[in-house]
Design a protein around this motif. Structure first.
Motif, short mmCIF file in Angstrom:
data_model
loop_
_atom_site.label_atom_id
_atom_site.label_comp_id
_atom_site.label_asym_id
_atom_site.label_seq_id
_atom_site.Cartn_x
_atom_site.Cartn_y
_atom_site.Cartn_z
N ALA A 155 0.84 -1.20 0.00
CA ALA A 155 0.00 0.00 0.00
C ALA A 155 0.87 1.24 0.00
N ALA A 156 2.00 1.19 0.75
CA ALA A 156 2.91 2.34 0.77
C ALA A 156 3.45 2.56 -0.64
N ARG A 157 3.84 1.46 -1.29
CA ARG A 157 4.40 1.59 -2.64
C ARG A 157 3.35 2.21 -3.57
N GLN A 158 2.12 1.74 -3.45
CA GLN A 158 1.08 2.27 -4.33
C GLN A 158 0.81 3.75 -4.07
N ALA A 159 0.66 4.07 -2.78
CA ALA A 159 0.28 5.45 -2.45
C ALA A 159 1.42 6.41 -2.79
N PHE A 160 2.66 5.97 -2.56
CA PHE A 160 3.77 6.91 -2.72
C PHE A 160 4.26 7.01 -4.17
N SER A 161 3.88 6.06 -5.00
CA SER A 161 4.37 6.15 -6.37
C SER A 161 3.28 6.64 -7.33
N ARG A 162 2.11 6.91 -6.76
CA ARG A 162 1.02 7.32 -7.64
C ARG A 162 1.23 8.74 -8.13
N LEU A 163 0.91 8.93 -9.38
CA LEU A 163 1.00 10.27 -9.93
C LEU A 163 -0.34 10.96 -9.70
N ILE A 164 -0.29 12.03 -8.95
CA ILE A 164 -1.55 12.71 -8.69
C ILE A 164 -1.69 13.88 -9.64
#
Lengths: 241, 203, 203
Positions: A155-164
């Motif tokens: 989840a950390a990987r997903q949240a932190f690598s997402r392009l917002i």
């Protein structure tokens, strides 16, 4: 997702679309919260309803036009981004190879089924709306919950690598008004028809979007004619006859 | 109502347990909490169906997502929304309905598969559905590169559609008529036979 | 909405509102939510006292702390206790895992910061994680306007993951690239500052 905050000048502008009716500001909020799909919002109708509601003599007309052009430009960017092919690995599988007629028929059939099923679900959800559950719940026993550490890392990987993105901020503050661009456009077409491409070739993306809004606005009040020979083809601006 | 009873009646035990849960409770969980026999539970639920009938009560008994759930009668929802000072959640977009239909009828399937079926990138919609607890990652497709997650519908989705299980939806083939399908194929056949070298305008 | 939907009776409105509140509701709040006159409210409460009488129901109407509250009949408490022991807590959603990951790796941080990092409003998820005792307010960010609360993970969270401390988790730079991390930090720091030259909208 970020958005330059709207000035409050459009707080009384309401829109009536198939997918939504209500204050324009809320429409933007719904789109940003992913509760409304940008590609379901007919931007042309939106621009038209703005033009209809426009009061050129109002004290804050300039501010309103600027705010509207700014947000409309952002919507255009968002929409084009949504419609353009995905780049992330997961969806790269959307192939470009031409399909055989059988495959195409197969896909369309499948999509038609999904479409019908979606309509069915819509009715069902609407029939069941408004059931609120009990608030008298009891907390589960301490220690009865297990959390997988790997899922937390994932989840950390997903949240932190997402392009917002799409970031609209990098476009900078709006430095041009609809009126200024309308002036530029009218000057440019004084000598005859000109393509939208050549008119905007020196402009940055924001100005291009505002120029588009300005051209629509001028077409609406009859100052010029917009022609497009084929869908997605070049757009030509001509002096009104 | 008969006079002073000390031992709670089966229906009372069941309604008390239902009060403390915000999600549906299955029959076996109800039995083990209340200690009722199967027959007594059936009787209790019959009583409660009547007691919490939508025509007769502001609280209704729903049979959804494989269990039983008390919730407010939709006819009272404006009062609830005023009390909570919360607007009713915005209805889902057409795109969201399509994604849910994919997960329900074709799922579990990957994000990529949803996007392929719909012909447009569906990641943002999927994300908001996961956020709303209507979709969930139920596993991974280990045959595909990168083992992408597989998506399925949740119990919340079943509750929101009033379905007791996934089987509670009409088969997809009953939703589309044969004539419609035939029309698609026909139209397609006529459009692809025209220009031999026009092939690129797919979009 | 179907046209033949009937207007709910006063007692129905009141019982529906009572279902969605875990704390007692005073008469004036009940009236403003339901829109009932004082007289209708009195009548509704008389009906409900009878309907939810301890002798006749597993759910009872209590008048406590100047308000009205539904709760389970004490005679049913053994069943409630068994239910609590056996109930398996609902698994966490993907959104909940992400919020916990933010608090674990970037915390303590504010609600707004969580939403900025994730790119989506996370208030509801945060509320449910606090209710489940996996997140807790550990202080306040006094540099931000309104001194919003700072959130951190609880010992119960660590226990649920089987970790003895935060150090048991892989370091964040093993999970994402430096570039991605920098972007996250930027979002964290961005708060509400608008670029100095954007300045048209003050607030």
């Amino acid at each position: 997702m970020t958005f330059e905050p709207l000035g409050r000048s459009l707080s009384d502008f309401t829109v009536e679309l198939d997918v939504y009716s209500g204050p324009y500001e809320w429409l933007l909020a719904l789109i940003l919260k992913d509760e409304l799909e940008i590609f379901e919002v007919p931007l042309r109708e939106l621009v038209e309803s703005y033009l209809l509601a426009r009061h050129p003599d109002a004290a804050n007309a300039l501010e309103r036009d600027t705010d509207f052009a700014g947000s409309a430009a952002a919507l255009i960017l968002l929409k084009s981004r949504t419609l353009s092919p995905a780049i992330d690995a997961d969806t790269e599988g959307i192939e470009d190879e031409p399909l055989s007629p059988e495959e195409l028929a197969e896909r369309l059939t499948e999509y038609l089924k999904v479409r019908r099923a979606a309509e069915h679900l819509k009715d069902r959800l609407a029939q069941n709306v408004g059931h609120y559950v009990s608030a008298h719940t009891i907390a589960p026993r301490q220690g009865s919950l297990g959390i997988e550490p790997d899922r937390v890392s994932l989840a950390a990987r997903q949240a932190f690598s997402r392009l917002i993105e799409p970031p609209v901020r990098h476009l900078g503050p709006i430095t041009v008004t609809l009126q200024e661009l309308a002036g530029i456009i009218l000057t440019a077409i004084a000598g005859g028809a000109i393509s939208y491409e050549s008119l905007t070739s020196d402009m940055d993306r924001l100005n291009r979007a505002v120029a588009f809004a300005a051209a629509l606005s001028l077409a609406q009040d009859g100052s010029l004619t917009l022609t497009q020979a084929e869908p997605l083809g070049p757009l030509t601006l001509e002096p009104a006859r | 109502m008969s006079g002073q009873e000390r031992v709670p009646r089966p229906a009372h035990l069941v309604e008390a347990v239902l009060l403390v849960s915000a999600s549906p409770i299955g029959a076996s969980d109800l039995r083990s909490a209340t200690g009722l026999s199967e027959q007594d539970l059936v009787g209790a639920l019959t009583d409660l169906r009547e007691r919490y009938d939508p025509e007769a009560s502001g609280i209704v008994l729903r049979e959804v997502a494989g269990g039983y759930l008390l919730s407010t009668n939709p006819s009272c929802s404006p009062a609830i929304e005023r009390f909570r000072q919360e607007a009713r959640p915005a209805p889902l977009s057409g795109a969201a309905h399509e994604v849910l239909a994919c997960a329900l009828y074709l799922g579990p399937l990957t994000r990529g598969a949803v996007s392929r079926v719909r012909g447009v990138n569906s990641d943002a919609v999927i994300r908001s559905l996961i956020e709303r607890n209507l979709l969930v990652e139920v596993g991974a497709d280990h045959d595909a590169p990168g083992s992408p997650a597989l998506l399925g519908v949740t119990d919340e989705f079943l509750a929101a559609t009033g379905a007791s299980s996934r089987k509670d939806f009409p088969p997809v083939d009953s939703l589309v008529t044969q004539e419609e399908l035939a029309r698609v194929r026909e139209r397609l056949a006529s459009s692809v036979t025209t220009p031999p070298d026009a092939g690129s305008e797919s979009s």
